[in-house]
Scaffold this active site. Structure first.
Site, PDB file in Angstrom:
ATOM      1  N   ASP A  28      -5.560   0.741   1.235  1.00 19.74           N
ATOM      2  CA  ASP A  28      -4.671   0.498   0.093  1.00 19.74           C
ATOM      3  C   ASP A  28      -5.400  -0.049  -1.129  1.00 19.74           C
ATOM      4  OD1 ASP A  28      -2.333  -0.104  -1.444  1.00 19.74           O
ATOM      5  OD2 ASP A  28      -1.237  -0.572   0.387  1.00 19.74           O
TER       6      ASP A  28
ATOM      7  N   SER B 277       4.395  -1.838  -4.898  1.00 19.79           N
ATOM      8  CA  SER B 277       3.328  -2.006  -5.893  1.00 19.79           C
ATOM      9  C   SER B 277       3.783  -3.000  -6.982  1.00 19.79           C
ATOM     10  CB  SER B 277       2.945  -0.633  -6.468  1.00 19.79           C
ATOM     11  OG  SER B 277       1.769  -0.703  -7.236  1.00 19.79           O
TER      12      SER B 277
ATOM     13  N   HIS C 246      -2.067   3.444  -0.593  1.00 19.74           N
ATOM     14  CA  HIS C 246      -1.095   2.720  -1.410  1.00 19.74           C
ATOM     15  C   HIS C 246       0.300   3.339  -1.314  1.00 19.74           C
ATOM     16  CE1 HIS C 246      -0.062  -0.133  -4.503  1.00 19.74           C
ATOM     17  NE2 HIS C 246       0.310   0.807  -5.358  1.00 19.74           N
TER      18      HIS C 246
END
Length: 319
Positions: free
Chosen positions: A262, A121, A289
């Protein structure tokens, strides 16, 4: 099977604009003297802490790669700086690049055999920017549900919002217009978004994710300043962030992955695939995610893909 060794420590981190001593907490799984490149794990958030990425500790047991987790400055077990809340000029990418450089030097992992870097991320955003500098010792790069730019991230989020039920879209719009994020309708919509796109584990949240949620709720300094008041509302210091012009400078073999559902939408992955010279991109069906925390065999598949990418002998290293 490699013997599990765990070492914890604190790397002193001097920040010129901060008078007090600061430090970065780290945890090493495995033996740094084993002869294998350690894997540095950069967490997301910003401000989530390292614990939700601990499944990657199995890279030591299964592939003989030592793993180094760390908590970025401002969160979890590293120095907190609540006095810098809202200071967007302070909470910038460069601060975290400096911190990562400092940690690498503290642990002395730049020399042979070097190190790998896995960023998830926001950690992947940082990792891509870091790799574009061609830092000494970097062997291979993994960008896990990363984002090539905040503008593309926002576009991706809007596409996901448009798929939500109309009443939830309305609740999100009204909360943003009023700046009120505590209404039951907004929280219901956010919970729907989390379960469908952030982490699709059932039950939700999985135990590994609880520390990150705790860190993000107990000290909002970093996340609120860099991202915004909500995962769906971005007005922070990262708002104009992009790594796209720097991507052609990455010489390390790079693995990019995201999940089918995601929050890091495919449109935010395309620049990695088009511009990083040596890159492989995988989208995991059914994944969100946090697909490394999800069931249905996803957790195991991701560890296998990452482990094999980092240990495969036929991939030429950076020149």
């Amino acid at each position: 099977m490699a013997e599990t060794q765990v070492q914890e420590g604190k790397a002193p981190f001097k920040i010129p604009s901060i008078d007090e001593p600061c430090f970065t907490y780290y945890k090493i799984i495995g033996d740094l003297s084993s002869g294998a490149p350690p894997v540095i794990i950069a967490h997301g958030g910003p401000g989530a802490g390292h614990e939700y990425l601990l499944p990657f500790a199995d890279l030591w047991q299964q592939y003989g790669l030592p793993v180094i987790f760390y908590d970025q400055i401002g969160c979890a077990a590293s120095t907190h700086l609540p006095q810098k809340a809202g200071d967007q000029s302070f909470w910038q990418e460069q601060l975290f690049q400096d911190e990562l450089d400092n940690l690498l030097d503290h642990l002395d992992v730049r020399r042979d055999p070097g190190f790998h870097l896995l960023g998830q991320s926001w950690g992947g955003m940082l990792g891509a920017a870091f790799a574009a500098r061609r830092p000494r010792g970097l062997r291979r790069l993994v960008l896990a549900s990363a984002l090539a730019s905040k503008e593309l991230a926002t576009r991706g989020t809007l596409l996901l919002r448009e798929q939500m039920p109309p009443d939830m879209q309305k609740a999100l719009d009204e909360a943003e217009q009023k700046g009120e994020y505590d209404s039951p309708a907004y929280k219901e919509a956010l919970d729907f978004y989390y379960r469908k796109h952030v982490c699709r584990a059932d039950p939700f949240p999985p135990a590994e994710l609880l520390p990150a949620l705790k860190h993000l709720s107990e000290d909002t300094t970093v996340y609120r300043t860099m991202n915004g008041p909500s995962p769906l509302t971005a007005d922070g210091s990262l708002n104009n962030w992009t790594v796209i012009p720097r991507l052609p400078k990455i010489t390390s073999p790079t693995l990019v992955y995201n999940g089918e559902y995601d929050t890091s939408h495919d449109i935010a992955q395309v620049p990695f695939f088009e511009l990083v010279p040596r890159v492989r991109w995988i989208t995991f069906p059914g994944g969100g995610h946090m697909c490394h925390l999800e069931g249905g065999g996803l957790r195991e598949r991701i560890l296998k893909v990452v482990g094999e990418f980092l240990t495969h002998k036929d991939i030429p290293e950076a020149q």
